[in-house]
Scaffold this active site. Structure first.
Site, PDB file in Angstrom:
ATOM      1  N   GLU A   1       0.821  -1.221   0.000  1.00 11.83           N
ATOM      2  CA  GLU A   1       0.000   0.000   0.000  1.00 11.83           C
ATOM      3  C   GLU A   1       0.855   1.272   0.000  1.00 11.83           C
ATOM      4  O   GLU A   1       0.439   2.310   0.498  1.00 11.83           O
ATOM      5  CB  GLU A   1      -0.960   0.015   1.212  1.00 11.83           C
ATOM      6  N   LEU A   2       2.061   1.147  -0.542  1.00 11.52           N
ATOM      7  CA  LEU A   2       3.023   2.250  -0.556  1.00 11.52           C
ATOM      8  C   LEU A   2       3.270   2.814   0.841  1.00 11.52           C
ATOM      9  O   LEU A   2       3.516   4.017   1.000  1.00 11.52           O
ATOM     10  CB  LEU A   2       2.600   3.359  -1.525  1.00 11.52           C
TER      11      LEU A   2
END
Lengths: 407, 457
Positions: free
Chosen positions: A144-145
């Site tokens: 999810e970065l």
């Protein structure tokens, strides 16, 4: 020169079946549901989108290039349920125009809880990519970065010199995500920042009739890309792959947009497509991107609150990772696999109470009616798994202990 | 705007949600400056039960106490600026079931046939045009409660006659009648005055009796709904029942949700926290078929299979109390289930203060105010999906009333995982703070405006 850098995230978790406190068995995952959902997403998104990309790569003879990050758990599900879909990704990789990125095998939040587990999952994932795609990833992106300076450091330690993260306004300030940056004290590492405006134009606003720029034509979008010339090098379009056909239905024209975008980009001078590692090779960093606190690409907050925003989520995560030493000592492969599958970030995303009352966000592929149902189910599974750590498994482990010193 | 309101219970003489709703709504209207003239049967303490019952019909003099205005809230004078209360000498026993009280009457009633949801013939529904109250069919020699069912209907008629008399002396714009016992009165007053009637459906015969629908009650409900200019339902769940079973025009049926009193906790002094090892799971409501008490016990038994330090409190009274005490004993969990009887006021606060979870396993619940009260006392709630309040509460656990295993599963989770309980409480108490009687009253005023043919801005 403006390079469009596409990265598509491909991930589906092993969703849990309904597991009550009265369950006796240890069969946690809903094979039927997972197969069905994967089939649905494959039909609506993965297969048609892969076909478009393949067509583009062939047509432009290597000038159209993209990157994928495929979680280990979706690759396993492809192998189990839909080998043809895996084959279509492999076919893309074989063109040489597709880069596969590195991530944690289980699409987990392990970086936040256990650096050992994190490193193991990155290695597991690397091995799986090598085996399935014949290439070794050189660019890392965390689940999810989720990112801070420490993530860059950990990635560097695992051999990655390029890391993807969110181009968050509160950190960039006046600066632009169209440049490359370095983390503090790590000059060798290059950061590619998601251009969230242009990414979200495609991911969220494409079919929004209330949006001033609706409808989004490829010509309009290519002009926005072109405007980067003179003020940066890259337009990092980081998207969930499900954007194509699932979040934006085929009827919105999203596939046509994808099909026609390269032509529009190439029509203007000096623009091209590059993969993340090519961008990093080609362009020098333009300053420091200092991220002391965690950021992510989620929701408007771009923080961890989607997975760690309430007491249930942090409780579930803590309880899960607390079992790590015991799970690993026991050497029970099935148990280790189950424990790792529970780490997929999705399980905690389903427990999110943000916006829940509004009933809008966090809905995609969510098998639960409420965050509370999700937490209860997860904790019941965890309770069962904890039970397997005691009893026979613990006895087996205890029996092995005397043999230890002799080895 | 002046409202002629017809109800049959009001605090402190309440045995269920209707009184709470009438009180809250009247306060909300009062705050909005709407004048309310509330006509109630005269309440009398029932020595046989811990809650209230109205004056016995056999002994009541049939007369109107037109000058007998009373404040039904002793000690709370000044709470209402624009509301007046009138008592009339009729006996509307809250939540009375004719068939449960008088087998003979039941035979008579059930020969009238139809237990289906199809609208039946409206024969037998009297229209009150006379000023003479009907005489009771009961002989005085029958002892207390004998032949009550027959009386219930004549008392409903008596209340209608007396309400009509009160109405003649009053000036008002609209009639607002709460639940079936007041519908005949509503119809009578509307006919006499020519003013529009709004009926407020807090529950229907289908909720109260399951499939054993009493045709006479159904007929009265139907007559009231058809005579009404507008119908207010307490939930979409109830609105659907009204549309499905009573054949009314959907365009005149609206939903106004109940609420919790905005300042209900204002004067509360905090009770000292209770420290104990034992968890407490609370049932609070009438112990009747409609409320699903046996599902609560069945879930309790399942919970006790996996944890021991928990006690189940069934607070309330009702026709199934004795049966539930026996059932708990039969299940072998008698020592884990407490029956403290009907609670009110401070006792309710105390029991909420003790509870780790409130469970409402209702088989049929048009709305369900108690979960809102529990949340406003910081108690997480587990509610049946077959309740109107489930439509509006996001931060509640929900379960099908019949799914005893899932109910137990969720009870165990709340008791075992404090973060679950904390999250439910945090979000739930915030959510419940948005339910105010002032808003509900405002929605009622919109309905009034429509009924009066005024434009709603």
């Amino acid at each position: 020169m403006a390079s469009v850098c596409f990265y598509f995230q491909v991930h589906q978790p092993f969703r849990l079946r309904r597991f009550s406190i009265f369950e006796r068995g240890s069969d946690y995952f809903d094979e039927h549901l997972n197969r069905e959902l994967l089939q649905k997403v494959a039909t609506k998104c993965y297969l048609p989108a892969n076909a478009v990309l393949y067509e583009l790569i062939k047509r432009y003879e290597g000038r159209f290039r993209v990157a994928f990050s495929l979680s280990g758990v979706i690759l396993e599900q492809f192998q189990q349920y839909l080998p043809a879909v895996l084959a279509s990704f492999q076919k893309l990789a074989e063109t040489g125009s597709v880069e596969i990125l590195s991530e944690t095998y289980h699409h987990s939040l392990s970086f936040l809880y256990s650096r050992d587990e994190f490193a193991e999952q990155v290695r597991l994932h690397r091995k799986a990519i090598e085996e399935l795609f014949g290439q070794t990833p050189t660019v890392f992106r965390n689940t999810e970065l989720i990112y801070n300076n420490e993530v860059a450091k950990a990635a560097a330690e695992l051999g990655y010199q390029v890391v993807l993260c969110e181009g968050a306004d509160h950190i960039l300030g006046y600066r632009s995500p169209t440049f490359l940056y370095t983390p503090p004290d790590l000059p060798a590492v290059k950061l590619l920042l998601k251009n969230y405006r242009l990414s979200d134009d495609i991911a969220f606003r494409f079919s929004d009739r209330g949006w001033a720029d609706y409808p989004l034509t490829t010509r309009k979008f290519a002009n926005w890309v072109h405007q980067v010339n003179g003020n940066g090098y890259v337009v990092n379009l980081f998207l969930d792959y499900e954007t194509f056909g699932e979040h934006q239905w085929a009827e919105t024209g999203i596939f046509d947009f994808l099909r026609q975008l390269p032509e529009a980009v190439f029509r203007l001078p000096d623009n091209d497509f590059k993969t993340p590692s090519e961008c990093a090779e080609l362009y020098a960093p333009n300053g420091e991107y200092d991220v002391p606190h965690m950021i992510s690409w989620a929701d408007v907050e771009r923080d961890l609150s989607a997975w760690l925003g309430n007491a249930m989520q942090s409780n579930a995560l803590h309880e899960l990772y607390r079992l790590e030493p015991l799970v690993k000592q026991l050497g029970d492969e099935a148990l280790l696999t189950d424990w790792r599958r529970l780490q997929s970030s999705d399980h905690f995303y389903y427990m999110c109470t943000k916006y829940f009352a509004d009933g809008t966000v966090h809905k995609y592929f969510n098998p639960y009616d409420t965050p509370y149902d999700s937490f209860i189910n997860f904790m019941n599974v965890l309770d069962n798994l904890r039970g397997r750590l005691g009893g026979p498994a613990l006895e087996r482990f205890a029996a092995q202990v005397p043999a230890g010193p002799e080895m | 705007m002046r409202i002629f309101m017809l109800g049959w219970e009001f605090p402190p003489f309440i045995s269920g949600g209707l009184g709470t709703a009438c009180y809250g709504l009247t306060r909300g209207l009062d705050r909005r400056g709407v004048e309310v003239l509330f006509v109630l049967p005269r309440p009398v303490e029932d020595p046989d039960e811990s809650h209230v019952r109205i004056v016995s019909p056999a002994s009541a003099a049939i007369q109107i106490d037109a000058d007998d205005e009373f404040d039904p809230l002793p000690g709370l004078e000044g709470m209402f600026q624009h509301a007046k209360f009138r008592s009339v000498a009729a006996t509307l026993r809250p939540y009375a079931r004719p068939e449960a009280l008088d087998a003979a009457a039941q035979v008579e009633v059930s020969t009238r046939g139809a237990t289906s949801g199809k609208p039946g013939p409206r024969r037998g529904t009297p229209v009150i045009t006379s000023d003479e109250p009907p005489t009771s069919t009961t002989s005085n020699g029958g002892g207390p409660g004998a032949h009550y069912a027959g009386d219930l209907f004549s008392e409903v008629e008596r209340y209608a006659v007396l309400a009509r008399r009160v109405a003649r002396q009053e000036d008002f714009d609209l009639i607002h009648a709460h639940d079936w016992m007041t519908y005949l009165a509503g119809i009578a007053v509307a006919r006499q005055s020519g003013k529009p009637l709004v009926v407020h459906v807090h529950s229907t015969e289908f909720d109260r009796s399951g499939l054993h629908v009493n045709q006479r009650i159904y007929d009265i409900e139907r007559a009231g709904m058809h005579a009404a200019t507008r119908i207010i339902c307490v939930s979409h769940l109830t609105r659907n029942v009204v549309l499905k079973h009573y054949g009314v025009d959907p365009r005149k049926v609206e939903v106004v949700y109940n609420a919790v009193d905005d300042d209900g906790n204002e004067n509360e002094t905090p009770l000292p926290p209770i420290t104990r090892d034992e968890k407490i799971v609370l049932f609070l409501g009438r112990i009747t078929m409609q409320k699903g008490p046996e599902y609560f016990l069945a879930a309790a038994r399942r919970v006790l299979e996996v944890m021991d330090n928990v006690r189940f409190v069934m607070a309330g009274s009702g026709d199934m109390t004795r049966r539930m005490i026996e059932l708990a004993a039969e299940m072998g969990i008698g020592h884990k289930v407490l029956f403290p009887g009907f609670l009110r006021g401070d006792d309710i606060r105390r029991v909420f203060n003790m509870a780790d979870l409130y469970v409402m396993p209702s088989v049929s619940e048009p709305f369900g105010i108690t979960p809102l009260e529990a949340l406003s006392h910081d108690v997480p709630v587990l509610i049946s999906k077959q309740s109107g309040v489930a439509e509006v509460l996001a931060h509640a656990l929900k379960v099908d009333f019949w799914d005893v295993d899932e109910m137990a599963n969720k009870i165990v989770a709340v008791l075992r995982h404090p973060p679950l309980s904390a999250t439910l409480r945090d979000h739930g108490s915030f959510e419940v703070s948005r339910f105010s009687w002032t808003d509900s009253a405002a929605n009622c005023v919109k309905v009034y405006e429509t009924a009066l043919g005024r434009e709603v801005s």
